[in-house]
Scaffold this motif. Structure first.
Motif, PDB file in Angstrom:
ATOM      1  N   HIS A  19       1.037  -1.204  -0.174  1.00 63.53           N
ATOM      2  CA  HIS A  19      -0.082   0.072   0.177  1.00 63.53           C
ATOM      3  C   HIS A  19       0.941   1.331  -0.122  1.00 63.53           C
ATOM      4  O   HIS A  19       2.089   1.013   0.179  1.00 63.53           O
ATOM      5  CB  HIS A  19      -0.853   0.154   1.246  1.00 63.53           C
ATOM      6  N   GLU A  22      -4.704  -0.647  -4.413  1.00 63.06           N
ATOM      7  CA  GLU A  22      -4.188   0.462  -3.479  1.00 63.06           C
ATOM      8  C   GLU A  22      -4.631   1.517  -4.561  1.00 63.06           C
ATOM      9  O   GLU A  22      -4.809   2.693  -4.928  1.00 63.06           O
ATOM     10  CB  GLU A  22      -3.354   0.846  -2.752  1.00 63.06           C
ATOM     11  N   HIS A  63      -5.952  -4.989   3.359  1.00 61.85           N
ATOM     12  CA  HIS A  63      -5.822  -3.319   2.577  1.00 61.85           C
ATOM     13  C   HIS A  63      -6.025  -2.704   1.255  1.00 61.85           C
ATOM     14  O   HIS A  63      -7.277  -2.563   1.374  1.00 61.85           O
ATOM     15  CB  HIS A  63      -5.861  -2.126   3.510  1.00 61.85           C
ATOM     16  N   GLY A  64      -5.516  -3.299   0.544  1.00 64.49           N
ATOM     17  CA  GLY A  64      -5.246  -3.209  -1.142  1.00 64.49           C
ATOM     18  C   GLY A  64      -6.836  -4.007  -1.468  1.00 64.49           C
ATOM     19  O   GLY A  64      -6.952  -3.392  -3.022  1.00 64.49           O
TER      20      GLY A  64
END
Length: 351
Positions: free
Chosen positions: A122, A170, A264-265
């Motif tokens: 990210h 991301e 997260h990405g």
């Protein structure tokens, strides 16, 4: 005399190539960051210890400090250890959590931070933002931007392909975030920073249209540059808006409702494709093609969520960033409308 140009907070050095870590001591000296090598080296799990051992012959006065987790408490513990001695700078080595903890600790103590990324998951490697857990929730915190950024492609090649795909998500999600920013401008009169937009868009589009595979140096260099440009976009704007819109709201909601679902990405990638679908942006087909080409997560099932769970995340998303205006706030979808849109989204792209 009138001010003819604005000053931009940015790293002094960005070094992206194979073997970059082997010259880190030289970079610190030439950049007048630390001529004697009296630095702290914060390492996380994974390749951090290996990289630190590689640096020991270059930086004989360095102190190794191990970092666990990605929380405010971890950052405060690191800051406490830094205050026990004097260091010219702190070097964070590892993935996103380690770099965010190191950035936050460096800001607390007031010393320069050098970011050494061993993966491209990210955009935290070069941003003035640290995403950290606190009281069971993940939040974004303003920090000083790294003084130098080093990405050694030898180590990046060794990182799992899933992590690289998360980094692609991301980077490409910037296009969705920028559309949300312009939507806020159109409907609320929000100010959009043109330079921040240029940084965020150019990096995202470089990845979007790159045809080589994630195994190639050319693609990884492009991805690394895109993530660095995202960090610069946030620095220029003084906000995460050029890189964080409905896509990130959805990801934050997933973190709160279903922690540990995906990286997260990956979550941001699914959120970006869904938000772009809601807006009907022209880039939708190209974004989907890029994600398919590189095997990036696109649908709720790709990140371990059912339709119902994803609907719940979309419903909760606006509450994660009350100060942000995106397509989700604009549409004000009720539960039934969310379900219908999610069903149509999955039907359209699950082919």
């Amino acid at each position: 005399m009138p001010l003819l140009a604005r000053m931009i907070e940015s790293p002094l050095t960005v070094d992206i190539r194979r073997g970059a870590i082997d010259r880190l001591g030289e970079l610190l000296a030439d950049g007048r960051i630390s001529s004697g090598g009296r630095v702290a080296i914060a390492v996380g799990p994974g390749l951090g210890d290996e990289v630190a051992s590689t640096l020991e012959p270059q930086l004989r006065q360095a102190t190794i400090v191990r970092v666990e987790g990605g929380s405010i408490d971890s950052a405060r513990e690191l800051a406490h250890s830094l205050r026990e001695s004097f260091y010219d700078a702190i070097i964070g080595i590892g993935g996103g959590q380690t770099l965010d903890v190191t950035k936050y600790a460096a800001s607390l103590v007031g010393i320069p931070m050098v970011s050494v990324a061993t993966s491209l998951t990210h955009d935290g490697l070069a941003s003035p933002v640290a995403s950290l857990q606190h009281n069971g929730r993940k939040g974004s915190h303003g920090v000083h931007i790294p003084l130098a950024v080093v990405v050694d492609l030898d180590y990046v090649h060794r990182s799992p392909a899933r992590w690289l795909r998360a980094g692609i998500g991301e980077a490409v999600s910037n296009l969705s975030a920028l559309s949300d920013w312009w939507l806020a401008h159109k409907q609320l009169g929000a100010t959009v920073d043109g330079l921040a937009t240029a940084f965020a868009r150019s990096g995202a589009e470089a990845v979007l249209y790159h045809q080589e595979s994630i195994e190639s140096d050319a693609f990884l260099n492009t991805l690394a540059q895109a993530l660095v440009l995202s960090g610069l976009a946030m620095s220029v704007a003084g906000t995460s808006q050029p890189c964080s819109g409905a896509c990130h709201e959805i990801s934050h909601a997933i973190d709160a409702l279903y922690p540990g679902s995906a990286k997260h990405g990956e979550q941001v990638a699914v959120g970006a494709l869904f938000a772009t679908y809601l807006r009907g942006d022209e880039v939708l087909g190209t974004m989907d093609a890029c994600m398919r080409r590189h095997g990036v997560a696109r649908l709720p099932a790709d990140i371990g969520l059912t339709r119902e769970q994803f609907c719940a995340a979309v419903e909760a998303a606006p509450s994660t960033r009350p100060d942000r205006y995106t397509i989700l706030e604009s549409r004000e979808l009720d539960e039934d409308q969310i379900r219908k849109n999610v069903d149509a989204f999955i039907e359209t792209f699950d082919r």
